[in-house]
Design a protein around this motif. Sequence first.
Motif, PDB file in Angstrom:
ATOM      1  N   ASN A 444       0.835  -1.208   0.000  1.00 15.40           N
ATOM      2  CA  ASN A 444       0.000   0.000   0.000  1.00 15.40           C
ATOM      3  C   ASN A 444       0.865   1.251   0.000  1.00 15.40           C
ATOM      4  O   ASN A 444       0.604   2.213  -0.737  1.00 15.40           O
ATOM      5  CB  ASN A 444      -0.882   0.031   1.252  1.00 15.40           C
ATOM      6  CG  ASN A 444      -2.142  -0.785   1.061  1.00 15.40           C
ATOM      7  OD1 ASN A 444      -2.457  -1.178  -0.050  1.00 15.40           O
ATOM      8  ND2 ASN A 444      -2.856  -1.053   2.148  1.00 15.40           N
ATOM      9  N   LYS A 447       2.211   1.833  -3.264  1.00 12.94           N
ATOM     10  CA  LYS A 447       1.147   2.167  -4.205  1.00 12.94           C
ATOM     11  C   LYS A 447       0.737   3.640  -4.085  1.00 12.94           C
ATOM     12  O   LYS A 447       0.435   4.282  -5.070  1.00 12.94           O
ATOM     13  CB  LYS A 447      -0.057   1.270  -3.875  1.00 12.94           C
ATOM     14  CG  LYS A 447      -0.894   0.908  -5.053  1.00 12.94           C
ATOM     15  CD  LYS A 447      -1.678  -0.369  -4.793  1.00 12.94           C
ATOM     16  CE  LYS A 447      -2.564  -0.269  -3.569  1.00 12.94           C
ATOM     17  NZ  LYS A 447      -3.357  -1.464  -3.355  1.00 12.94           N
ATOM     18  N   ASP A 472       5.237   6.192   5.081  1.00 14.15           N
ATOM     19  CA  ASP A 472       5.519   6.616   3.701  1.00 14.15           C
ATOM     20  C   ASP A 472       5.340   8.116   3.575  1.00 14.15           C
ATOM     21  O   ASP A 472       4.819   8.776   4.479  1.00 14.15           O
ATOM     22  CB  ASP A 472       4.607   5.868   2.714  1.00 14.15           C
ATOM     23  CG  ASP A 472       3.147   6.164   2.931  1.00 14.15           C
ATOM     24  OD1 ASP A 472       2.758   7.352   2.837  1.00 14.15           O
ATOM     25  OD2 ASP A 472       2.365   5.216   3.196  1.00 14.15           O
ATOM     26  N   ILE A 477      -4.096  10.048   3.993  1.00 19.66           N
ATOM     27  CA  ILE A 477      -5.497   9.597   4.013  1.00 19.66           C
ATOM     28  C   ILE A 477      -6.334  10.698   4.661  1.00 19.66           C
ATOM     29  O   ILE A 477      -5.938  11.247   5.700  1.00 19.66           O
ATOM     30  CB  ILE A 477      -5.642   8.282   4.813  1.00 19.66           C
ATOM     31  CG1 ILE A 477      -4.701   7.223   4.241  1.00 19.66           C
ATOM     32  CG2 ILE A 477      -7.084   7.782   4.791  1.00 19.66           C
ATOM     33  CD1 ILE A 477      -4.483   6.024   5.146  1.00 19.66           C
ATOM     34  N   TYR A 490     -13.242  -1.377   1.193  1.00 18.84           N
ATOM     35  CA  TYR A 490     -13.203   0.090   1.244  1.00 18.84           C
ATOM     36  C   TYR A 490     -11.969   0.595   0.509  1.00 18.84           C
ATOM     37  O   TYR A 490     -10.857   0.142   0.755  1.00 18.84           O
ATOM     38  CB  TYR A 490     -13.207   0.610   2.689  1.00 18.84           C
ATOM     39  CG  TYR A 490     -13.192   2.117   2.700  1.00 18.84           C
ATOM     40  CD1 TYR A 490     -14.354   2.818   2.425  1.00 18.84           C
ATOM     41  CD2 TYR A 490     -12.000   2.811   2.867  1.00 18.84           C
ATOM     42  CE1 TYR A 490     -14.336   4.197   2.348  1.00 18.84           C
ATOM     43  CE2 TYR A 490     -11.978   4.190   2.795  1.00 18.84           C
ATOM     44  CZ  TYR A 490     -13.152   4.872   2.537  1.00 18.84           C
ATOM     45  OH  TYR A 490     -13.129   6.243   2.447  1.00 18.84           O
ATOM     46  N   ARG A 491     -12.223   1.542  -0.354  1.00 22.72           N
ATOM     47  CA  ARG A 491     -11.092   2.183  -1.039  1.00 22.72           C
ATOM     48  C   ARG A 491     -11.231   3.672  -0.894  1.00 22.72           C
ATOM     49  O   ARG A 491     -12.326   4.223  -1.083  1.00 22.72           O
ATOM     50  CB  ARG A 491     -11.107   1.824  -2.517  1.00 22.72           C
ATOM     51  CG  ARG A 491     -10.623   0.425  -2.741  1.00 22.72           C
ATOM     52  CD  ARG A 491     -10.208   0.269  -4.192  1.00 22.72           C
ATOM     53  NE  ARG A 491     -10.476  -1.080  -4.599  1.00 22.72           N
ATOM     54  CZ  ARG A 491     -11.310  -1.372  -5.573  1.00 22.72           C
ATOM     55  NH1 ARG A 491     -11.942  -0.421  -6.195  1.00 22.72           N
ATOM     56  NH2 ARG A 491     -11.490  -2.615  -5.912  1.00 22.72           N
ATOM     57  N   GLY A 492     -10.133   4.289  -0.571  1.00 18.87           N
ATOM     58  CA  GLY A 492     -10.173   5.729  -0.327  1.00 18.87           C
ATOM     59  C   GLY A 492     -10.380   6.517  -1.618  1.00 18.87           C
ATOM     60  O   GLY A 492     -10.199   6.004  -2.717  1.00 18.87           O
ATOM     61  N   GLY A 502      -6.086  -2.634  -6.701  1.00 19.23           N
ATOM     62  CA  GLY A 502      -6.545  -2.825  -5.311  1.00 19.23           C
ATOM     63  C   GLY A 502      -7.879  -3.534  -5.241  1.00 19.23           C
ATOM     64  O   GLY A 502      -8.699  -3.439  -6.157  1.00 19.23           O
ATOM     65  N   GLY A 504      -9.414  -3.509  -1.988  1.00 19.48           N
ATOM     66  CA  GLY A 504     -10.043  -3.020  -0.756  1.00 19.48           C
ATOM     67  C   GLY A 504     -10.073  -4.083   0.328  1.00 19.48           C
ATOM     68  O   GLY A 504     -10.785  -3.954   1.310  1.00 19.48           O
ATOM     69  N   LEU A 507      -6.100  -4.251   3.835  1.00 12.49           N
ATOM     70  CA  LEU A 507      -6.045  -3.853   5.248  1.00 12.49           C
ATOM     71  C   LEU A 507      -6.968  -4.711   6.114  1.00 12.49           C
ATOM     72  O   LEU A 507      -6.692  -4.927   7.297  1.00 12.49           O
ATOM     73  CB  LEU A 507      -6.394  -2.370   5.406  1.00 12.49           C
ATOM     74  CG  LEU A 507      -5.302  -1.390   4.954  1.00 12.49           C
ATOM     75  CD1 LEU A 507      -5.730   0.049   5.200  1.00 12.49           C
ATOM     76  CD2 LEU A 507      -3.989  -1.662   5.676  1.00 12.49           C
TER      77      LEU A 507
HETATM   78  P1  ADP Z   1      -6.392  -1.938  -1.478  1.00 15.09           P
HETATM   79  O1  ADP Z   1      -6.061  -3.355  -1.607  1.00 15.09           O
HETATM   80  O2  ADP Z   1      -7.386  -1.449  -2.421  1.00 15.09           O
HETATM   81  O3  ADP Z   1      -5.221  -1.061  -1.289  1.00 15.09           O
HETATM   82  P2  ADP Z   1      -6.612  -1.746   1.304  1.00 15.09           P
HETATM   83  O4  ADP Z   1      -7.555  -2.396   2.204  1.00 15.09           O
HETATM   84  O5  ADP Z   1      -5.207  -2.181   1.401  1.00 15.09           O
HETATM   85  O6  ADP Z   1      -7.173  -1.844  -0.120  1.00 15.09           O
HETATM   86  O7  ADP Z   1      -6.647  -0.191   1.588  1.00 15.09           O
HETATM   87  C1  ADP Z   1      -7.861   0.458   1.696  1.00 15.09           C
HETATM   88  C2  ADP Z   1      -7.725   1.950   1.454  1.00 15.09           C
HETATM   89  O8  ADP Z   1      -6.907   2.550   2.466  1.00 15.09           O
HETATM   90  C3  ADP Z   1      -7.042   2.302   0.191  1.00 15.09           C
HETATM   91  O9  ADP Z   1      -7.964   2.330  -0.883  1.00 15.09           O
HETATM   92  C4  ADP Z   1      -6.507   3.666   0.469  1.00 15.09           C
HETATM   93  O10 ADP Z   1      -7.491   4.654   0.297  1.00 15.09           O
HETATM   94  C5  ADP Z   1      -6.170   3.631   1.907  1.00 15.09           C
HETATM   95  N1  ADP Z   1      -4.749   3.360   2.176  1.00 15.09           N
HETATM   96  C6  ADP Z   1      -4.190   2.224   2.583  1.00 15.09           C
HETATM   97  N2  ADP Z   1      -2.849   2.362   2.758  1.00 15.09           N
HETATM   98  C7  ADP Z   1      -2.552   3.640   2.404  1.00 15.09           C
HETATM   99  C8  ADP Z   1      -1.359   4.400   2.352  1.00 15.09           C
HETATM  100  N3  ADP Z   1      -0.171   3.887   2.710  1.00 15.09           N
HETATM  101  N4  ADP Z   1      -1.439   5.695   1.941  1.00 15.09           N
HETATM  102  C9  ADP Z   1      -2.618   6.225   1.612  1.00 15.09           C
HETATM  103  N5  ADP Z   1      -3.790   5.565   1.635  1.00 15.09           N
HETATM  104  C10 ADP Z   1      -3.768   4.274   2.030  1.00 15.09           C
END
Ligand code: ADP
Length: 567
Positions: A444, A447, A472, A477, A490-492, A502, A504, A507
Amino acid sequence: MPATPSPSAEAPGGPPLDPSRSTAGGGVPRDVPPQDAPARTALSRRIRRLIPRTFQGRLTLGFVGVVTLTLVLVTGLAINRLDDYFSAQEQQNLKTRTAAVANIVKVFIDREAGIRPVIGLDNEVDPGVAALLANDEILQPLADQIAQADLRVRLGSTSQGGDGTRAFVPSPSADYAAHLLAAPLPGQTREAIGRTDLFPIQDPLTPWALEVTLSNPYTYRSTTIADLTVVVGLVALVALVVAIAVASLLARRFTTGLRRLTEASRGIAEGDLTARVPAEMASAGASEIVALSRQFNTMAAQLEESVEIIRRDRDRSREFLADVSHELRTPIAALRTFNELLREGAGMDPDARAEFLESSSQQLERLDWLAQNLLELSKLDSGLVLLDLRPDDLRVAVESAVEQAEAAARKRGVELTLGLPARPVRIRHDPQRIGQVVSNLVGNALKFTSRGGSVVVQLEPYRDGALIRVGDTGVGIDASELPRIFDRFYRGSLANEARSSGSGLGLAIVRSIVDMHHGRISVESRLGRGSAFTVYLPHDPRAGETVQPADETATAGTESASQPSTS
Ligand code: ADP
């Protein structure tokens, strides 16, 4: 003892318990119930119908019954004792009256006889005395005024008995009587009692004796007893009324708690899970009822909580299913479109065909990735995955996960650095799963960090356990999204450019693994500046401990969110 046939053993329609009771073949059953049994059952049913059905009614009835019994016993005993007392009093009274009558009669006799003997040697009374006593004007006033009873006077001689006592020998001609004729005074009644007293007279010539008998005298006894009975009866009645009032009040008080319990349980039975015994009821009153009320409230709270958890789980499952269907529909729809386009002639164009096949391959990859993650998550959630806990050096798992991400970091132009402690960090963990946690977090971070940025992974011992930090310098977020990033699918809003890769779920998987280790995960982030995920792992997950890392609190201007070990 011979066994008595139980009525319950003869439930209608039930098989006969005793084979000998069978009437097959026209025989007469041996144990015929007695003729008066139905009458007795009807009587007992009628008596039972008289007994109140409510606990309050039964308590009142019991209390009033005890009070009534006590009053009846006390009243009966008191009146009985008073009756005895008055009887003894009357006897004493009669004795005084016989003595008074005897004295007066003797005065009359003395005055009449003078020096003559009252009783001669032949036991005959002096004629003058006989005439005096036969005169109604002498005895009648005595009977009416002094004796207040029927009066009998006898004269006679006394003879010396062998044992020194003197026996009375009545003169046959000296027996006089007068009936009580006077009207009774208010409250007086005639009573069927009597008394006879003998008064020996020491005459130097011929000793004689005077016998006075009083019978059916006027007394106040029965009127007094009747008056007393009325008074005691009234007092008993008042006491009974008070007892009924007090009993029903007390019974009401005793049963209030039970009524509240009934109301609360009825509420729960009708679906109102918030129904409780009111707090003031659950802390005042009889200790047993208080304990029961508290227990009930605790149970109701647990029930409500459990139902809430189940409801939330159900909602989450529904959402999850909807999300899965949605996620699957997108690549499948894309594949179908490519397929149709290729069949419709686009396949003839080599460039278009290559592009569609490449896109199809990406979609298939995405489907595979999705399927793998879903499978992983459902296994973790269902508890099918058993952790392979080993007391290994945590540095190894972290290092190998970071090494695997190095190629991707180079490709993205992001600097990836790892900070490990010099000494081994030995905690009990599942190396493969913890490697997955680090991989997901680092993936992540890479990414969401643009070219030229950096990702730092750090491991350090913390208390008994350890902390893994992945920081990072990426997009960060939004504060409003922080609480939701651990939710499935959930995706931000800033994940646009990374969207295709991704699911979602990353995490959500991280959180499940950390939960299984009884650890804790938290995140701090600032928009446009970067994010930092911190995972705390305890020394031994089997101990079930969770510790809030001391330096986990949010700093000024930094948004943070943390996930407990149990969700
Ligand atoms: P994905 O597999 O889509 O990344 P995750 O469950 O890992 O889904 O993450 C969910 C959301 O959390 C991401 O879509 C993003 O919005 C946010 N996120 C996770 N890690 C980071 C990060 N290191 N920096 C910014 N946003 C993050």
